[in-house]
Design an enzyme around this catalytic site. Structure first.
Site, PDB file in Angstrom:
ATOM      1  N   GLY A  20      31.578  -9.174 -33.996  1.00 14.66           N
ATOM      2  CA  GLY A  20      31.868  -8.671 -35.344  1.00 14.66           C
ATOM      3  C   GLY A  20      30.587  -8.576 -36.161  1.00 14.66           C
TER       4      GLY A  20
ATOM      5  N   VAL B 265      30.425 -10.676 -42.842  1.00 16.18           N
ATOM      6  CA  VAL B 265      30.180 -12.078 -42.518  1.00 16.18           C
ATOM      7  C   VAL B 265      29.202 -12.187 -41.343  1.00 16.18           C
ATOM      8  CG1 VAL B 265      31.241 -14.200 -41.652  1.00 16.18           C
ATOM      9  CG2 VAL B 265      32.371 -12.892 -43.448  1.00 16.18           C
ATOM     10  N   GLY B 266      29.548 -11.552 -40.223  1.00 12.15           N
ATOM     11  CA  GLY B 266      28.733 -11.685 -39.007  1.00 12.15           C
ATOM     12  C   GLY B 266      27.298 -11.214 -39.193  1.00 12.15           C
TER      13      GLY B 266
ATOM     14  N   THR C  17      45.341  -8.815 -44.091  1.00 11.95           N
ATOM     15  CA  THR C  17      46.749  -9.178 -44.268  1.00 11.95           C
ATOM     16  C   THR C  17      47.592  -8.236 -43.404  1.00 11.95           C
ATOM     17  OG1 THR C  17      46.227  -9.851 -46.523  1.00 11.95           O
ATOM     18  CG2 THR C  17      48.548  -9.507 -46.013  1.00 11.95           C
TER      19      THR C  17
ATOM     20  N   LYS D 138      38.810 -24.059 -46.176  1.00 12.90           N
ATOM     21  CA  LYS D 138      38.370 -22.714 -46.549  1.00 12.90           C
ATOM     22  C   LYS D 138      39.423 -22.038 -47.437  1.00 12.90           C
ATOM     23  CE  LYS D 138      36.619 -18.554 -46.299  1.00 12.90           C
ATOM     24  NZ  LYS D 138      35.329 -18.005 -46.427  1.00 12.90           N
TER      25      LYS D 138
ATOM     26  N   CYS E  80      38.584 -11.689 -49.646  1.00 13.57           N
ATOM     27  CA  CYS E  80      39.021 -13.056 -49.339  1.00 13.57           C
ATOM     28  C   CYS E  80      40.127 -13.617 -50.224  1.00 13.57           C
ATOM     29  CB  CYS E  80      37.836 -14.002 -49.416  1.00 13.57           C
ATOM     30  SG  CYS E  80      36.770 -13.856 -47.995  1.00 13.57           S
TER      31      CYS E  80
ATOM     32  N   GLN F 146      42.625 -12.732 -52.357  1.00 12.01           N
ATOM     33  CA  GLN F 146      44.045 -12.383 -52.249  1.00 12.01           C
ATOM     34  C   GLN F 146      44.578 -12.693 -50.856  1.00 12.01           C
ATOM     35  OE1 GLN F 146      45.684  -9.080 -54.288  1.00 12.01           O
ATOM     36  NE2 GLN F 146      46.655  -8.280 -52.457  1.00 12.01           N
TER      37      GLN F 146
HETATM   38  C1  UDX Z   1      34.573 -15.422 -52.217  1.00 14.70           C
HETATM   39  C2  UDX Z   1      34.108 -16.882 -52.272  1.00 14.70           C
HETATM   40  O1  UDX Z   1      33.325 -17.095 -53.453  1.00 14.70           O
HETATM   41  C3  UDX Z   1      33.324 -17.230 -51.018  1.00 14.70           C
HETATM   42  O2  UDX Z   1      32.962 -18.600 -51.017  1.00 14.70           O
HETATM   43  C4  UDX Z   1      34.156 -16.914 -49.791  1.00 14.70           C
HETATM   44  O3  UDX Z   1      33.428 -17.150 -48.621  1.00 14.70           O
HETATM   45  C5  UDX Z   1      34.625 -15.462 -49.813  1.00 14.70           C
HETATM   46  O4  UDX Z   1      35.303 -15.191 -51.040  1.00 14.70           O
HETATM   47  P1  UDX Z   1      33.419 -13.062 -52.685  1.00 14.70           P
HETATM   48  O5  UDX Z   1      34.797 -12.505 -52.588  1.00 14.70           O
HETATM   49  O6  UDX Z   1      32.341 -12.424 -51.887  1.00 14.70           O
HETATM   50  O7  UDX Z   1      33.404 -14.606 -52.258  1.00 14.70           O
HETATM   51  O8  UDX Z   1      32.935 -13.013 -54.206  1.00 14.70           O
HETATM   52  P2  UDX Z   1      33.137 -13.931 -55.496  1.00 14.70           P
HETATM   53  O9  UDX Z   1      31.830 -14.071 -56.144  1.00 14.70           O
HETATM   54  O10 UDX Z   1      33.866 -15.177 -55.199  1.00 14.70           O
HETATM   55  O11 UDX Z   1      34.016 -12.998 -56.455  1.00 14.70           O
HETATM   56  C6  UDX Z   1      35.350 -12.634 -56.146  1.00 14.70           C
HETATM   57  C7  UDX Z   1      35.935 -11.797 -57.266  1.00 14.70           C
HETATM   58  O12 UDX Z   1      36.144 -12.595 -58.429  1.00 14.70           O
HETATM   59  C8  UDX Z   1      35.065 -10.634 -57.711  1.00 14.70           C
HETATM   60  O13 UDX Z   1      35.865  -9.497 -57.930  1.00 14.70           O
HETATM   61  C9  UDX Z   1      34.443 -11.144 -58.997  1.00 14.70           C
HETATM   62  O14 UDX Z   1      34.064 -10.106 -59.852  1.00 14.70           O
HETATM   63  C10 UDX Z   1      35.589 -11.954 -59.558  1.00 14.70           C
HETATM   64  N1  UDX Z   1      35.161 -12.991 -60.524  1.00 14.70           N
HETATM   65  C11 UDX Z   1      34.336 -14.004 -60.125  1.00 14.70           C
HETATM   66  C12 UDX Z   1      35.644 -12.954 -61.827  1.00 14.70           C
HETATM   67  O15 UDX Z   1      36.402 -12.048 -62.199  1.00 14.70           O
HETATM   68  N2  UDX Z   1      35.272 -13.939 -62.698  1.00 14.70           N
HETATM   69  C13 UDX Z   1      34.446 -14.976 -62.333  1.00 14.70           C
HETATM   70  O16 UDX Z   1      34.174 -15.837 -63.177  1.00 14.70           O
HETATM   71  C14 UDX Z   1      33.964 -15.000 -61.004  1.00 14.70           C
HETATM   72  P1  ADP Z   2      34.236  -9.452 -42.529  1.00 16.90           P
HETATM   73  O1  ADP Z   2      34.133  -9.259 -44.014  1.00 16.90           O
HETATM   74  O2  ADP Z   2      35.214 -10.543 -42.151  1.00 16.90           O
HETATM   75  O3  ADP Z   2      32.899  -9.613 -41.869  1.00 16.90           O
HETATM   76  P2  ADP Z   2      34.330  -6.691 -41.571  1.00 16.90           P
HETATM   77  O4  ADP Z   2      35.493  -5.755 -41.514  1.00 16.90           O
HETATM   78  O5  ADP Z   2      33.168  -6.371 -42.443  1.00 16.90           O
HETATM   79  O6  ADP Z   2      34.937  -8.126 -41.933  1.00 16.90           O
HETATM   80  O7  ADP Z   2      33.737  -6.896 -40.100  1.00 16.90           O
HETATM   81  C1  ADP Z   2      34.481  -7.200 -38.962  1.00 16.90           C
HETATM   82  C2  ADP Z   2      33.906  -6.424 -37.762  1.00 16.90           C
HETATM   83  O8  ADP Z   2      34.537  -6.894 -36.561  1.00 16.90           O
HETATM   84  C3  ADP Z   2      34.150  -4.918 -37.802  1.00 16.90           C
HETATM   85  O9  ADP Z   2      32.900  -4.241 -37.750  1.00 16.90           O
HETATM   86  C4  ADP Z   2      34.991  -4.634 -36.518  1.00 16.90           C
HETATM   87  O10 ADP Z   2      34.630  -3.407 -35.884  1.00 16.90           O
HETATM   88  C5  ADP Z   2      34.631  -5.815 -35.643  1.00 16.90           C
HETATM   89  N1  ADP Z   2      35.625  -6.131 -34.599  1.00 16.90           N
HETATM   90  C6  ADP Z   2      36.957  -6.317 -34.740  1.00 16.90           C
HETATM   91  N2  ADP Z   2      37.523  -6.650 -33.549  1.00 16.90           N
HETATM   92  C7  ADP Z   2      36.529  -6.679 -32.627  1.00 16.90           C
HETATM   93  C8  ADP Z   2      36.458  -6.971 -31.201  1.00 16.90           C
HETATM   94  N3  ADP Z   2      37.540  -7.319 -30.504  1.00 16.90           N
HETATM   95  N4  ADP Z   2      35.250  -6.879 -30.594  1.00 16.90           N
HETATM   96  C9  ADP Z   2      34.139  -6.546 -31.297  1.00 16.90           C
HETATM   97  N5  ADP Z   2      34.134  -6.274 -32.625  1.00 16.90           N
HETATM   98  C10 ADP Z   2      35.311  -6.332 -33.281  1.00 16.90           C
END
Ligand code: UDX
Ligand code: ADP
Length: 463
Positions: free
Chosen positions: A10, A14-15, A95, A221, A277, A279
């Site tokens: 992936g 994240v990856g 989801t 998490k 993440c 929702q």
């Molecule tokens: C989140 C977590 O913070 C992170 O630890 C986890 O690994 C993945 O989910 P992310 O979704 O990347 O990270 O961004 P984050 O900074 O948490 O913001 C999420 C949403 O909340 C954004 O739409 C941001 O604009 C909103 N937000 C954040 C607010 O509306 N108000 C705030 O005070 C903070």
């Molecule tokens: P995240 O935010 O969790 O990193 P992304 O959708 O950005 O999610 O990335 C997930 C990646 O995993 C996508 O690029 C998708 O093509 C890849 N993926 C999903 N299933 C497989 C699989 N079986 N083998 C290799 N890659 C995969």
């Protein structure tokens, strides 16, 4: 066991960044990131590092340093699995959109595919690390698939949740608040945990590396994300009360944030949280609670989502009401489409839902976002299936600059807190708009007095 080769399945949000940082900090470890998506891998291998598929401040520089040295991007999933002693799973877990748990549970089909592929290919013992956000007890399912379909080799499953936030991924990875590693409490499990601890110990202080059992790690998490999202829904709930009563939600946030028991972060009232993440993880938590018959627990956390949906709808309703109850054929400029600043990710962005509501009211929208393409904007709307894709195109356009987006518009809606919005020539924008010129600041980022002095009708969240 000292790890010399890591494979990450992936190459997404994240990856990609996580492996880039591991490779940079551990030059002795060969890190190969694989993905089924050929286009994505090709983009990670682009010679011009500024065109890699994910925009994160500082990431291009790290990729430039490590790529070709000990960081590789490839579509040869089997080879990378075969060679690695440690395999991270960072595939998407959206989801579910069908069947049991539709709209709530996490869809684990991509995880299962990975497990089956690892089981098929592995010829020697492997440590498999869950990096994706997963419902509790996914490790159990992973283990069952690996043990029953493998070639008799031993698998150790670790949970190592990612806490990075998009837009600050690189700094979060370089200086994490903590690293959490869950594993089996058996001697083999403990050994696997220590192998991963040793990887992080290359740059993270030992007291910040926590180890626990797999279930606690997985649930931590979901809990962290639920708590963070809950803070936003809590302050957003107060923002509606402030609007009715004349209190200022920013002042309320400042006052409560100075209480050291509460703290100042994640108290910014907004048009609603987005991202891949919050929702998803809360729905997941709700689903798990329901599946154990814990209905009060489920209802409690579901309310965070209900509040967030309400906030997005309330924002679009306010635009319509303020513009004399009709936006039909009126041009409205949307500034920002990404779910937060400094990312090109749009998953669950509030902008999508606000735009959808305004299109239902027959508005003409023009979007400017510094990092999001028009094709992405259109596909986000089409994905909602509120109307035919052709119809979306009739109502929305993209502009190359914010100035162009705002020209002749009746109103501006600020949906992402991009820094550049603060330093615009707002007088120039005002002069080019229909009057009265409205600003709906969904992020409370503009100077209210300055905007009013120019002549704008300014409405922020909570104002
Ligand atoms: C989140 C977590 O913070 C992170 O630890 C986890 O690994 C993945 O989910 P992310 O979704 O990347 O990270 O961004 P984050 O900074 O948490 O913001 C999420 C949403 O909340 C954004 O739409 C941001 O604009 C909103 N937000 C954040 C607010 O509306 N108000 C705030 O005070 C903070
Ligand atoms: P995240 O935010 O969790 O990193 P992304 O959708 O950005 O999610 O990335 C997930 C990646 O995993 C996508 O690029 C998708 O093509 C890849 N993926 C999903 N299933 C497989 C699989 N079986 N083998 C290799 N890659 C995969």
């Amino acid at each position: 066991m000292s790890i010399t080769k890591i494979c990450c399945i992936g190459a997404g949000y994240v990856g990609g960044p996580t492996m880039a940082v591991i490779a940079q900090k551990c030059p002795q470890i060969q890190v190969t990131v694989v993905d089924l998506n050929q286009e994505r891998i090709a983009a990670w291998n682009n010679e011009d590092v500024t065109t890699i598929p994910i925009y994160e401040p500082g990431l291009a520089e790290i990729v430039a340093e490590a790529r070709g040295r000990n960081l590789f991007f490839s579509t040869d999933v089997e080879k990378a699995i075969d060679e690695a002693e440690m395999i991270f799973i960072s595939v998407n877990t959206p989801t579910k959109t069908y069947g049991k748990g539709k709209g709530m549970a996490a869809d684990l089909k991509f995880i299962e595919l990975c497990a089956r592929q690892i089981a098929k290919v592995a010829k020697d013992n492997k440590i498999v690390v869950e990096k994706s956000t997963l419902p509790v007890r996914t490790a159990e399912a992973l283990k069952s698939i690996l043990d029953h379909t493998g070639n008799g080799v031993q698998f150790q499953i670790l949970s190592n949740p990612e806490f990075l936030a998009e837009g600050t991924a690189v700094s979060d990875l370089l200086a994490p608040d903590r690293i959490l590693i869950g594993g089996d409490t058996t001697p083999e499990g403990e050994q696997a945990i220590q192998s991963l601890v040793a990887v992080y110990a290359n740059w993270v202080a030992p007291e910040k590396i926590l180890t626990t059992n797999v279930w606690s790690s997985e649930l931590s998490k979901l809990t962290a994300n639920a708590f963070l999202a809950q803070r936003i829904s809590s302050i957003n709930a107060m923002s509606e009360l402030c609007e009715q009563t004349g209190a200022d939600v920013n002042e309320v946030a400042r006052a409560i944030g100075m209480d050291s028991r509460i703290g100042p972060k994640f108290l910014k009232a907004s048009v609603g949280f987005g991202g891949s993440c919050f929702q998803k993880d809360i729905l997941n938590l709700v689903y798990i609670a329901k599946s154990y018959g814990l209905h009060e627990v489920a209802d409690y956390w579901e309310q965070v989502i209900i509040m967030n949906d309400h906030q997005k709808r309330r924002f679009s309703n306010k635009i319509v009401q303020t513009l004399y109850n009709t936006v039909a054929d009126k041009k409205i400029a949307l500034l920002g489409w990404a779910f937060k600043k400094d990312t090109n990710d749009t998953r669950e962005s509030a902008a999508i839902y606000v735009a959808d509501d305004l299109i239902n009211e027959e508005a003409r929208l023009t979007v400017y976002d510094p990092k999001v393409s028009f094709s992405k904007i259109l596909s986000d709307l089409d994905y909602l299936e509120s109307r035919t894709p052709g119809k979306n195109k009739e109502h929305i356009a993209a502009a190359a600059t914010a100035y162009e987006a705002c020209q002749n518009a009746h109103a501006i809606a600020i949906l992402t807190e991009w820094d550049e919005f603060r330093s615009y020539d707002w007088q120039k924008i005002y002069d080019s708009m229909q009057k009265p010129a409205f600003v709906f600041d969904g992020r409370n980022i503009l100077d209210v007095d300055q905007m009013k002095a120019i002549g704008f009708v300014y409405l922020g969240i909570g104002a």
